[in-house]
Design a protein around this motif. Sequence first.
Motif, PDB file in Angstrom:
ATOM      1  N   LEU A 125       0.818  -1.209   0.000  1.00  0.00           N
ATOM      2  CA  LEU A 125       0.000   0.000   0.000  1.00  0.00           C
ATOM      3  C   LEU A 125       0.850   1.255   0.000  1.00  0.00           C
ATOM      4  CD1 LEU A 125      -2.911  -0.792   2.468  1.00  0.00           C
ATOM      5  CD2 LEU A 125      -3.042  -0.508   0.005  1.00  0.00           C
ATOM      6  N   ILE A 126       1.871   1.269   0.835  1.00  0.00           N
ATOM      7  CA  ILE A 126       2.755   2.435   0.906  1.00  0.00           C
ATOM      8  C   ILE A 126       3.441   2.630  -0.431  1.00  0.00           C
ATOM      9  CG2 ILE A 126       4.872   3.344   1.970  1.00  0.00           C
ATOM     10  CD1 ILE A 126       3.916   1.942   4.580  1.00  0.00           C
ATOM     11  N   SER A 127       3.897   1.564  -1.041  1.00  0.00           N
ATOM     12  CA  SER A 127       4.559   1.627  -2.344  1.00  0.00           C
ATOM     13  C   SER A 127       3.626   2.197  -3.404  1.00  0.00           C
ATOM     14  CB  SER A 127       5.042   0.243  -2.753  1.00  0.00           C
ATOM     15  OG  SER A 127       5.436   0.217  -4.093  1.00  0.00           O
ATOM     16  N   LYS A 128       2.368   1.757  -3.405  1.00  0.00           N
ATOM     17  CA  LYS A 128       1.401   2.259  -4.384  1.00  0.00           C
ATOM     18  C   LYS A 128       1.191   3.759  -4.255  1.00  0.00           C
ATOM     19  CE  LYS A 128      -1.179  -1.971  -5.059  1.00  0.00           C
ATOM     20  NZ  LYS A 128      -2.455  -2.682  -4.892  1.00  0.00           N
ATOM     21  N   PHE A 129       1.063   4.238  -3.020  1.00  0.00           N
ATOM     22  CA  PHE A 129       0.830   5.662  -2.822  1.00  0.00           C
ATOM     23  C   PHE A 129       2.098   6.476  -3.060  1.00  0.00           C
ATOM     24  CE2 PHE A 129      -2.805   4.089  -0.263  1.00  0.00           C
ATOM     25  CZ  PHE A 129      -3.798   4.720  -0.997  1.00  0.00           C
ATOM     26  N   ALA A 130       3.246   5.954  -2.639  1.00  0.00           N
ATOM     27  CA  ALA A 130       4.495   6.705  -2.744  1.00  0.00           C
ATOM     28  C   ALA A 130       5.000   6.781  -4.188  1.00  0.00           C
ATOM     29  CB  ALA A 130       5.556   6.074  -1.861  1.00  0.00           C
ATOM     30  N   PHE A 131       4.812   5.699  -4.945  1.00  0.00           N
ATOM     31  CA  PHE A 131       5.371   5.649  -6.292  1.00  0.00           C
ATOM     32  C   PHE A 131       4.311   5.581  -7.373  1.00  0.00           C
ATOM     33  CE2 PHE A 131       8.443   3.589  -3.389  1.00  0.00           C
ATOM     34  CZ  PHE A 131       9.432   4.557  -3.455  1.00  0.00           C
ATOM     35  N   ASN A 132       3.041   5.764  -7.012  1.00  0.00           N
ATOM     36  CA  ASN A 132       1.913   5.710  -7.963  1.00  0.00           C
ATOM     37  C   ASN A 132       1.914   4.452  -8.805  1.00  0.00           C
ATOM     38  OD1 ASN A 132       0.636   8.105  -7.236  1.00  0.00           O
ATOM     39  ND2 ASN A 132       2.061   9.302  -8.467  1.00  0.00           N
TER      40      ASN A 132
END
Length: 91
Positions: free
Chosen positions: A83-90
């Motif tokens: 989830l963090i990866s999705k938000f941080a790196f789109n």
Amino acid sequence: GVQVGYVDQIKLVKNSSSEYHVEVHVLIDLNIDCIPKDSTASIFMTNLLGDNYVQIDLGNDDNFLHDGDVILLTNQALIIEDLISKFAFNK
């Protein structure tokens, strides 16, 4: 929200098609004898430190699970790093 058991064992199992799946063995209090066979099991995180728990959402079947039965309806674990990866790196 009520603890009625604990995870006893987690195994990675290879089937006859050479595909892997995870088996989670859960020990549930003997007094809990009315979990419908069509219930769903999901893995959730309790906090950001990675503590997890298995949640059983009760189904509507008139037949109940017995010792050794298997819950086939499952939801995969939500992984906070994804989830963090999705938000941080789109992604």
